[in-house]
Write a protein that holds these residues in place. Structure first.
Motif, short mmCIF file in Angstrom:
data_model
loop_
_atom_site.label_atom_id
_atom_site.label_comp_id
_atom_site.label_asym_id
_atom_site.label_seq_id
_atom_site.Cartn_x
_atom_site.Cartn_y
_atom_site.Cartn_z
N GLY A 357 50.30 35.24 37.39
CA GLY A 357 50.46 36.26 36.36
C GLY A 357 49.81 37.54 36.85
N THR A 358 50.20 38.66 36.26
CA THR A 358 49.65 39.95 36.70
C THR A 358 48.65 40.54 35.73
OG1 THR A 358 51.53 41.09 35.67
CG2 THR A 358 51.70 40.55 38.03
N ASP A 359 48.91 40.45 34.42
CA ASP A 359 48.08 41.12 33.42
C ASP A 359 47.96 42.60 33.70
OD1 ASP A 359 46.59 41.16 31.05
OD2 ASP A 359 44.69 41.03 32.12
N ILE A 360 49.04 43.24 34.16
CA ILE A 360 49.06 44.70 34.24
C ILE A 360 49.03 45.20 32.80
CG2 ILE A 360 50.33 46.71 35.06
CD1 ILE A 360 51.65 44.86 37.13
N LEU A 361 48.03 46.03 32.48
CA LEU A 361 47.78 46.35 31.08
C LEU A 361 47.42 47.82 30.93
CD1 LEU A 361 47.44 45.12 28.20
CD2 LEU A 361 45.02 44.77 28.77
N PHE A 362 48.07 48.49 29.97
CA PHE A 362 47.81 49.91 29.70
C PHE A 362 47.90 50.71 30.99
CE2 PHE A 362 44.79 47.91 26.42
CZ PHE A 362 45.77 47.86 25.44
N ASN A 363 48.91 50.43 31.81
CA ASN A 363 48.95 50.98 33.16
C ASN A 363 50.40 51.28 33.56
OD1 ASN A 363 48.43 51.67 35.80
ND2 ASN A 363 47.75 49.65 36.45
N PRO A 364 51.02 52.32 32.99
CA PRO A 364 52.43 52.61 33.30
C PRO A 364 52.69 52.80 34.79
CG PRO A 364 51.69 53.91 31.42
CD PRO A 364 50.47 53.24 31.97
N ALA A 365 51.76 53.44 35.48
CA ALA A 365 51.96 53.68 36.90
C ALA A 365 51.83 52.41 37.72
CB ALA A 365 50.95 54.72 37.40
N GLY A 366 51.16 51.40 37.17
CA GLY A 366 50.92 50.18 37.93
C GLY A 366 52.00 49.14 37.82
N THR A 367 52.99 49.34 36.97
CA THR A 367 54.01 48.31 36.77
C THR A 367 54.81 48.05 38.04
OG1 THR A 367 55.58 49.96 35.94
CG2 THR A 367 54.22 48.83 34.31
#
Length: 457
Positions: A357-367
């Motif tokens: 899993g990634t849990d990319i969170l509150f991070n539009p640039a990180g998607t």
């Protein structure tokens, strides 16, 4: 008459789709063009090398037959049906569609301040746009670990928006002062008649204290259609007030959530980093530990012994880390970074059940780093083992939802009867996973549910 009725239905569908496209096109949410397919004809993928999501080796000498939304056979080369629509893969590798077992579909494409303060319509529109990008990165399924994703899931399933399959958790259930309590200190104290805050009203998180409140919160998410439940069992990085080493929820409260979920035929997952919270959650019957980077050996042995899944992320001090502007958040994030390598070592030593899993969170640039995050798993295991954590292993985790699973069929595998979610790639998954970082060029075909959403062969 059947032909006439089919033509009428087709015209009605095109009219409805035109309305949907017109409504969403201005915001970039128009469904992706589905590649031309012969209606009703089976699809046969030929001239390929296969990773089936389960066996840690590449297979040759077979083809993949797709009828409707399912894989119906893996016939030997040259023995597929003659009337099938053939797709020559040019000797490339074919793998199952990828699964991100810790995703936040409605919270990944906006900043934390936007999620807390902006109109919920804006948040949902941004989520819809990101859903299409998620599918184009090869992730055909996500397990949503908290947030108001029910509407987005329905829109994707109805074909109004392009995106991955979603296994929704609904609101994250948190104690007062827990990881899901994002109130300001000026909002305290809270009384029985205090109205819910914005986060609770929108379904991002739900504050529940005591067995009865946890039972109700769990049952409400199940009523909304949750395929699994998410509770907060320890401190977090994004929340400002709870210490990372704190244990949240008593064992009785956790058991209340587990019992309610079990009654509905599904399970509970728990956000937690530290040994105390992990062990309490496992004793209470939690089936999936989210994060766990600060686990000690005793905790990992307990997880492995009880068959609890470890949904882990490659949290490392690098350019892909979720940005945290507050010094309190940064300090907690640094603690997590320090534990990541040891966590992977302990998981390997004791044979823990790992899912990616990634849990990319509150991070539009990180998607855009979603695939690259999976490639980082190959630092701790072989490339095919890493790929397995986002295919067959993750599919087994999703299967814990039982009858609450929103899709009828196996995911994460290429096998007879499985749902036809497939990727044709430029790259050799047996040697490296660098191709995950260039999905626009490396993913030549994306098939979800038997439909081609991309074909640049």
């Amino acid at each position: 008459m059947r032909r006439i009725e089919a033509d009428i239905s087709r015209r009605q569908m095109l009219g409805g789709m035109s309305a949907v496209v017109g409504m969403f096109a201005g915001f970039g949410l128009a469904p992706q063009d589905v590649q031309a397919q012969t209606p009703g004809a089976p699809i046969l993928l030929t001239n390929l090398r296969l990773f089936d999501g389960e066996t840690l080796a590449m297979r040759e000498g077979v083809e993949i037959l797709i009828e409707g939304e399912r894989i119906t056979a893996l016939p030997p080369v040259g023995q597929g049906p003659q009337d099938a629509q053939r797709i020559d893969c040019g000797g490339r590798a074919v793998i199952p569609g990828l699964i991100d077992a810790h995703w936040h579909a409605t919270l990944v494409g906006v900043s934390q301040i936007a999620a807390l303060t902006q109109d919920i319509g804006f948040v949902h529109l941004m989520a819809g746009r990101e859903a299409g990008a998620t599918l184009m990165r090869g992730f055909t399924t996500v397990r949503d670990m908290g947030g108001p994703a029910f509407g987005l899931k329905l829109a994707i399933d109805k074909g109004a928006v392009t995106g991955p399959r979603i296994f929704p958790s609904g609101a994250m259930i948190s104690q007062t002062g827990g990881h899901g309590d994002f109130r300001l200190l000026s909002d305290l104290p809270r009384f029985p008649d205090t109205p819910p805050g914005n986060i609770e009203r929108q379904g991002v998180a739900l504050i529940a204290d005591g067995v009865d409140a946890v039972l109700r919160a769990t049952r409400e998410q199940l009523m909304k259609g949750a395929s699994q439940i998410k509770i907060m069992a320890g401190g977090g990085v994004s929340s400002l007030y709870d210490p990372l080493d704190g244990v949240q929820y008593t064992e009785a409260e956790m058991r209340a959530a587990v019992e309610a979920a079990t009654d509905w035929g599904t399970y509970v997952s728990a956000h937690v980093y530290t040994p105390g919270g992990i062990q309490r959650a496992v004793r209470a019957g939690v089936k999936s530990i989210e994060h766990g980077q600060l686990a000690d050996e005793e905790s990992v042995v307990m997880m492995a012994g009880e068959g609890a899944w470890w949904s882990i992320q490659p949290f490392l001090a690098d350019e892909d880390s979720n940005p945290k502007p507050d010094p309190i958040q940064q300090a907690k994030q640094a603690q997590v970074f320090q534990g990541t390598v040891r966590a992977f070592e302990l998981a390997k030593k004791h044979g823990a059940l790992l899912a990616f899993g990634t849990d990319i969170l509150f991070n539009p640039a990180g998607t855009a780093s979603q695939g690259r995050q999976l490639a980082k798993f190959a630092r701790f295991m072989s490339p095919l083992e890493a790929l397995h954590k986002a295919t067959g292993a993750a599919g087994s985790l999703l299967a814990l939802s039982g009858t609450r699973a929103p899709y009828d069929g196996r995911l994460g595998v290429i096998a007879e009867g499985a749902l036809a979610d497939l990727l044709v790639i430029d790259g050799d998954p047996a040697t490296d996973l660098a191709w995950l970082d260039t999905p626009d060029a490396s993913l030549r075909v994306i098939i979800k549910g038997g439909r081609m959403f991309k074909n640049i062969l």
